[in-house]
Design a protein around this motif. Sequence first.
Motif, short mmCIF file in Angstrom:
data_model
loop_
_atom_site.label_atom_id
_atom_site.label_comp_id
_atom_site.label_asym_id
_atom_site.label_seq_id
_atom_site.Cartn_x
_atom_site.Cartn_y
_atom_site.Cartn_z
N GLY A 1 -13.01 4.68 -1.05
CA GLY A 1 -12.01 5.41 -1.81
C GLY A 1 -11.69 6.81 -1.32
O GLY A 1 -11.04 7.58 -2.03
N CYS B 1 -5.59 -0.07 4.49
CA CYS B 1 -5.00 1.06 3.76
C CYS B 1 -3.65 1.44 4.37
O CYS B 1 -3.34 1.09 5.50
CB CYS B 1 -5.94 2.26 3.75
SG CYS B 1 -6.02 3.16 5.33
N ASN C 1 -3.98 7.06 -6.41
CA ASN C 1 -5.08 6.17 -6.81
C ASN C 1 -5.48 5.15 -5.75
O ASN C 1 -5.98 4.07 -6.07
CB ASN C 1 -4.72 5.45 -8.12
CG ASN C 1 -4.36 6.40 -9.24
OD1 ASN C 1 -5.03 7.42 -9.43
ND2 ASN C 1 -3.29 6.10 -9.96
N GLU C 2 -5.24 5.49 -4.49
CA GLU C 2 -5.74 4.64 -3.41
C GLU C 2 -5.91 5.51 -2.16
O GLU C 2 -5.14 6.44 -1.93
CB GLU C 2 -4.78 3.48 -3.12
CG GLU C 2 -3.41 3.90 -2.62
CD GLU C 2 -2.52 2.70 -2.30
OE1 GLU C 2 -2.58 2.20 -1.16
OE2 GLU C 2 -1.77 2.28 -3.20
N SER D 1 -9.74 9.19 1.35
CA SER D 1 -8.69 9.23 2.37
C SER D 1 -9.19 9.96 3.62
O SER D 1 -10.10 10.78 3.54
CB SER D 1 -7.44 9.95 1.82
OG SER D 1 -6.86 9.22 0.77
#
Length: 245
Positions: A144, A179, A70-71, A146
């Motif tokens: 959001g 991140c 969720n990240e 990756s």
Amino acid sequence: MFRFLCIVLFLVVYLILSIPVFFVEWLIGKQDRDKRDLSSLRIVQWGFRCILKITGVSVTVIGEENVPENEPVLFIGNHRSFFDILLTYTRCRSKTGYVAKKEMEKIPLLSTWMKFLYCLFLDRHDPKEGMKTILKAIEYVKNGISICIFPEGTRNKGEELTLLPFKEGSFKIADKTGCAVVPISLNNTAAIFENQFPRIRKTHVVIEYGKPVYPKDLDRETRKHLAPYFQNIVQETITRNAKLV
């Protein structure tokens, strides 16, 4: 040689049959972009799994539970084979764009799928264009998505267990977004294809996902030199996992 020809045939048929799928995916995206992104991800992952099945490769995966859920994260890894992308992309649970060399943008149909999946094309010979790509990757992470990048900058054709110097620019994506960086260490992937080009050989590879590292948690001096810090992590991991191949 038979496996190589089977993969080429599968890839050609897959790309041709995907032409009407592009239109369907475009329609889905007009109504629900997230739904289109997920369906495109699964379609490409299915194709990649089929190719890996043809190669006969067996995979040992370590530490996949380390990948935060969720990240968005920045995946970084060593790069010795064309199959590194297939091996890692089939394991992506959510939207992930790969940074690829600019030349891949010229491949019909394949480049269309890549753009659907937020892949970016890096011009390694033009620093200004390269920085634009990194800035776009930063934007993706903030939204959001990756990003996976191979910091060596190209496939390493040297001896197994060696690494080319990691490039600092790759890590600006994490430094500017906050991140996590997740190291991916790959062992023995060149044995699938590159070591005996053009033959495909059944082989065993090892993939290890390291613990996520948030640059903000590192001391100031380390944060200034993220490339050697993460290169050491990957080097230690592939050296340790060599006995598992």
